[in-house]
Design a protein around this motif. Structure first.
Motif, PDB file in Angstrom:
ATOM      1  N   ASP A   1       0.810  -1.218   0.000  1.00  0.00           N
ATOM      2  CA  ASP A   1       0.000   0.000   0.000  1.00  0.00           C
ATOM      3  C   ASP A   1       0.845   1.270   0.000  1.00  0.00           C
ATOM      4  O   ASP A   1       0.394   2.324  -0.467  1.00  0.00           O
ATOM      5  CB  ASP A   1      -0.929   0.024   1.220  1.00  0.00           C
ATOM      6  N   TYR A   2       2.065   1.188   0.519  1.00  0.00           N
ATOM      7  CA  TYR A   2       2.900   2.388   0.622  1.00  0.00           C
ATOM      8  C   TYR A   2       3.171   3.032  -0.745  1.00  0.00           C
ATOM      9  O   TYR A   2       2.950   4.240  -0.914  1.00  0.00           O
ATOM     10  CB  TYR A   2       4.199   2.061   1.356  1.00  0.00           C
ATOM     11  N   PRO A   3       3.637   2.280  -1.765  1.00  0.00           N
ATOM     12  CA  PRO A   3       3.835   2.926  -3.065  1.00  0.00           C
ATOM     13  C   PRO A   3       2.545   3.443  -3.680  1.00  0.00           C
ATOM     14  O   PRO A   3       2.556   4.466  -4.392  1.00  0.00           O
ATOM     15  CB  PRO A   3       4.471   1.822  -3.931  1.00  0.00           C
ATOM     16  N   LEU A   4       1.424   2.775  -3.413  1.00  0.00           N
ATOM     17  CA  LEU A   4       0.141   3.260  -3.932  1.00  0.00           C
ATOM     18  C   LEU A   4      -0.209   4.619  -3.330  1.00  0.00           C
ATOM     19  O   LEU A   4      -0.720   5.511  -4.027  1.00  0.00           O
ATOM     20  CB  LEU A   4      -0.975   2.254  -3.628  1.00  0.00           C
ATOM     21  N   LEU A   5       0.069   4.791  -2.032  1.00  0.00           N
ATOM     22  CA  LEU A   5      -0.242   6.067  -1.390  1.00  0.00           C
ATOM     23  C   LEU A   5       0.690   7.169  -1.889  1.00  0.00           C
ATOM     24  O   LEU A   5       0.245   8.300  -2.131  1.00  0.00           O
ATOM     25  CB  LEU A   5      -0.129   5.926   0.129  1.00  0.00           C
ATOM     26  N   LEU A   6       1.978   6.850  -2.060  1.00  0.00           N
ATOM     27  CA  LEU A   6       2.899   7.846  -2.626  1.00  0.00           C
ATOM     28  C   LEU A   6       2.440   8.281  -4.012  1.00  0.00           C
ATOM     29  O   LEU A   6       2.505   9.463  -4.363  1.00  0.00           O
ATOM     30  CB  LEU A   6       4.317   7.274  -2.720  1.00  0.00           C
TER      31      LEU A   6
END
Length: 452
Positions: free
Chosen positions: A339-344
């Motif tokens: 989820d981290y790259p999606l949020l970035l």
């Protein structure tokens, strides 16, 4: 004497043997889930058909690409806890001794590698232990210098503390015993040679392929997922005909996703909550941003997401709880690796408060943000210019007042596709740079002899 001679003979005999062709041990005396660069090394090696033993703590799950690779085997090291007996100095010495035995035992149990690729820091005791294991296996030692352990230690003890001076001597002595060295900036490459007489090659951090702009449909799915647990992602108004978050909504009939009218701006920062990042700078800037709105500036409401885990998280959570904003919401979630790259890739602006303890390393979080074409405001330190180009792909600030003015300038008349924020994003889109795989193949693969 005869026992020592026999041991030396055994070590030298093992060193002359052809070390496990095609096998590499990638090691970090830290959490593998929070060591992206070492995961990238493992994936690059696996891509070239090498068998990889990825060794470290398993507090947080590594990326699914690592878990799915048939060529990568995780080798867990148990994290030491509860060694709190006697004075702090005694505790530290005891911890180093126990870690040394534990790490050496683990390294000698894996299949014989031809190379040991070790992250530094932490280097005490891992550099010396990896060198001994390399002697035993006949393996070559490659150190990947991310920073210096002694400068990180100096943040809490001071540069002239005896432990810091010992750590510096240790890194200087044992660092020279490596066969090859990688580092993260040209400034560090120069410093390693000038002060340590260690020759290194620069391998800049690059974002993995999954750090990219997030399509609107995936943005919506992520926001809806986060809205279940975090208030700032919930819709500001109820629309019975649409599935909505604070930022997006999906039409119930057409299924199309659009950005919500009057949506807040999404600002993101990530941290390991340590002494080298002063998050009070961001909190003071947000107080000024709130004041700008009260004074009539046409600025959007702000959702500030700060991700990560670390020792100072509870301290800063306490400071955040004391803030009473009307136009700003702050949340500090721990995101799943996927989820981290999606949020970035969904955010409007990134903020980086990383101040290198040595002044010689670059923040990986900014590398990932740039991979997602996310403009950044970053606090100034010595070699930041090797990554952040002021007024080109982001802005550099020195204190909270300057950051507040930058936020005001970038978000004025948001979300129109004009102004600096949009031009920074466009510059990031067109600035094609070598990917991690391309850089790795050019710089690291030749060290490994391309093929065994």
């Amino acid at each position: 004497t005869s026992a020592v001679a026999a041991l030396l003979f055994l070590l030298l005999w093992r060193r002359r043997r052809a070390g496990g062709a095609g096998r590499v041990c990638v090691a970090v005396l830290g959490d593998l889930g929070r060591s992206p660069r070492m995961q990238y090394h493992a994936l690059a090696l696996a891509r070239h058909g090498r068998e990889v033993a990825l060794l470290g703590y398993l507090q947080n799950r590594p990326h699914r690409d690592v878990l799915r690779s048939e060529n990568i085997r995780l080798v867990p090291v148990a994290e030491l806890r509860g060694l709190r007996v006697g004075p702090k100095l005694f505790q530290y010495v005891l911890k180093v001794l126990v870690q040394s035995v534990q790490l050496l035992y683990t390294l000698l149990r894996i299949e014989q590698p031809s190379y040991i690729l070790l992250q530094n820091p932490p280097g005490l005791p891992s550099i010396a232990v990896a060198w001994v294991a390399g002697l035993f296996w006949g393996s070559k030692l490659i150190i990947d210098w991310h920073n210096y352990g002694y400068t990180i230690m100096s943040l809490s003890h001071g540069r002239n503390h005896p432990l810091v001076l010992i750590a510096k001597w240790y890194e200087k002595l044992f660092g020279r015993l490596s066969d090859y060295n990688l580092c993260v900036t040209d400034a560090m490459k120069k410093d390693l040679w000038v002060n340590f007489k260690i020759k290194a090659v620069t391998l800049y951090d690059k974002p993995a392929s999954y750090f990219k702009e997030t399509p609107l449909d995936l943005q919506h799915n992520l926001y809806m997922k986060l809205a279940k647990d975090y208030e700032p992602f919930k819709p500001r108004a109820v629309n019975p005909s649409a599935e909505a978050s604070a930022f997006t909504e999906r039409d119930g009939k057409s299924g199309n996703v659009v950005k919500t009218r009057g949506r807040p701006a999404l600002l993101i920062s990530s941290t390991s909550w340590t002494e080298d990042e002063d998050f009070s700078v961001l909190l003071r800037a947000l107080e000024d941003y709130e004041r700008f709105i009260k004074e009539g500036a046409k600025l959007p409401a702000l959702v500030c997401v700060i991700t990560g885990k670390g020792p100072l998280k509870d301290y800063y959570d306490g400071l955040i709880q004391k803030l009473h904003f009307k136009h700003i919401q702050i949340c500090t979630p721990w995101l799943e690796a996927e989820d981290y790259p999606l949020l970035l890739g969904s955010a409007d602006l990134g903020v980086c408060l990383h101040k290198s303890s040595s002044g010689l390393d670059l923040p990986m979080k900014v590398v990932d943000m740039f991979g997602c074409c996310l403009p950044v405001c970053a606090i100034h330190f010595e070699c930041l210019h090797e990554l952040v180009k002021h007024n080109e792909n982001g802005l550099v600030f020195r204190d909270s007042k300057e950051l507040a003015e930058q936020l005001k300038m970038l978000f004025l008349e948001f979300p129109t596709l004009e102004g600096k924020l949009h031009s920074f994003r466009e510059n990031l889109r067109v600035s094609r740079q070598l990917s991690w795989d391309e850089s790795w193949d050019q710089i690291v693969l030749p060290l490994l002899g391309n093929k065994e």
